[in-house]
Design an enzyme around this catalytic site. Structure first.
Site, mmCIF file in Angstrom:
data_model
loop_
_atom_site.group_PDB
_atom_site.id
_atom_site.type_symbol
_atom_site.label_atom_id
_atom_site.label_comp_id
_atom_site.label_asym_id
_atom_site.label_seq_id
_atom_site.Cartn_x
_atom_site.Cartn_y
_atom_site.Cartn_z
ATOM 1 N N HIS A 43 51.850 66.192 51.118
ATOM 2 C CA HIS A 43 50.426 65.179 50.819
ATOM 3 C C HIS A 43 50.743 63.763 50.441
ATOM 4 C CE1 HIS A 43 47.685 68.305 51.303
ATOM 5 N NE2 HIS A 43 47.886 68.660 50.028
ATOM 6 N N LEU A 45 49.344 67.427 59.459
ATOM 7 C CA LEU A 45 48.302 66.369 58.853
ATOM 8 C C LEU A 45 47.349 67.692 58.234
ATOM 9 C CD1 LEU A 45 47.695 63.799 62.269
ATOM 10 C CD2 LEU A 45 48.849 63.802 59.471
ATOM 11 N N ASP A 46 47.023 66.708 57.038
ATOM 12 C CA ASP A 46 45.781 67.552 56.266
ATOM 13 C C ASP A 46 44.545 66.957 57.189
ATOM 14 O OD1 ASP A 46 48.063 67.918 54.254
ATOM 15 O OD2 ASP A 46 46.019 65.848 52.894
ATOM 16 N N GLN A 47 44.004 68.193 57.035
ATOM 17 C CA GLN A 47 42.581 68.702 57.483
ATOM 18 C C GLN A 47 42.117 68.117 57.780
ATOM 19 O OE1 GLN A 47 39.666 68.950 56.854
ATOM 20 N NE2 GLN A 47 39.615 69.029 54.319
ATOM 21 N N THR A 91 42.947 64.608 57.762
ATOM 22 C CA THR A 91 43.517 63.500 57.928
ATOM 23 C C THR A 91 43.366 63.577 60.020
ATOM 24 O OG1 THR A 91 44.966 63.433 56.096
ATOM 25 C CG2 THR A 91 45.900 61.966 58.195
#
Length: 237
Positions: free
Chosen positions: A185, A102-104, A106
């Site tokens: 993404h 997961l993105d930072q 998210t």
């Protein structure tokens, strides 16, 4: 299995270090102090302690984390703290990895394990495991955006169209999106391609396993057999 090997497999360090821990009387199995590193134990449901901290022997780690914002899913983060700082050192020593990333910024459901087959199963594009995301957008959501997401949008540097398994809005600025891939993404790019922008992104479910609201952000727990089975079940309606 010998006590020395048990400690090694549970992430307590090298063979030499584990033998030292035992010989110094720092390891208990049940209520008994063990000083012989070659003493053998059945590992099934084995309870032991090291320096007063209780552990249960686990052949593999299967963990769910309610990922907070501001953490990178990497052992070598670039700009933020690593999610691995939220776990005991022993987990890192035995090879704990994120099951996808997961993105930072998210939040939400993140699986972690040291079982390579498990990681592959839930990250392989061929498996098409559905993942559910709750999205807050920058601009109002209209029906045309939802239709684009369901029918497919063209992402830069991707061949073919990328479709959501399902997509629905809750109000003018919130939607629920289900995808089966795990492209870079992907959710943010899909929403942008549909004519909007993601402001907040939260993953709430994988397969039939949903992140419970009672697990606070930044906290984790072990997955049990029932949880693992839910990962292969259909999404709840």
């Amino acid at each position: 299995m010998t006590l020395e090997k048990i400690l090694q497999r549970q992430g307590f360090g090298s063979r030499k270090l584990c033998r030292t821990l035992v010989r110094q009387g720092r390891v208990h199995a049940g209520d008994v102090v063990c000083t012989d590193p070659d003493r053998r134990f059945e590992t099934d449901a084995l309870h032991f302690s090291v320096d007063g901290e209780d552990w249960v022997y686990r052949e593999h780690l299967y963990i769910v984390l309610n990922k907070p914002s501001g953490f990178e899913c990497s052992h070598q983060p670039q700009h933020h703290s690593s999610v691995f700082t939220l776990f005991p050192t022993q987990f890192i020593q035995r090879g704990l990895q994120c099951v996808g990333r997961l993105d930072q910024d998210t939040t939400g459901l993140l699986l972690l394990s040291d079982d390579g087959d498990f990681i592959h199963r839930y990250t392989s594009p061929k498996k098409k495991v559905p993942k559910v995301y709750e999205i807050s957008t920058n601009a109002e959501i209209d029906e045309s955006q939802l239709e684009k997401l369901k029918n497919g949008v063209q992402l830069k540097d991707e061949t073919g169209m990328t479709k959501a398994l399902s997509c629905e809005s809750f109000d003018e600025y919130r939607m629920r999106l289900v995808i089966a891939e795990g492209k870079y993404h992907q959710v943010k790019r899909m929403v942008a391609a549909a004519g909007n922008r993601v402001e907040k992104l939260h993953r709430s479910a994988i397969g039939g396993f949903a992140l419970e609201e009672s697990l606070p952000a930044g906290e984790w727990r072990y997955l049990d057999v029932n949880d693992l089975n839910k990962l292969d079940e259909p999404l709840d309606p």
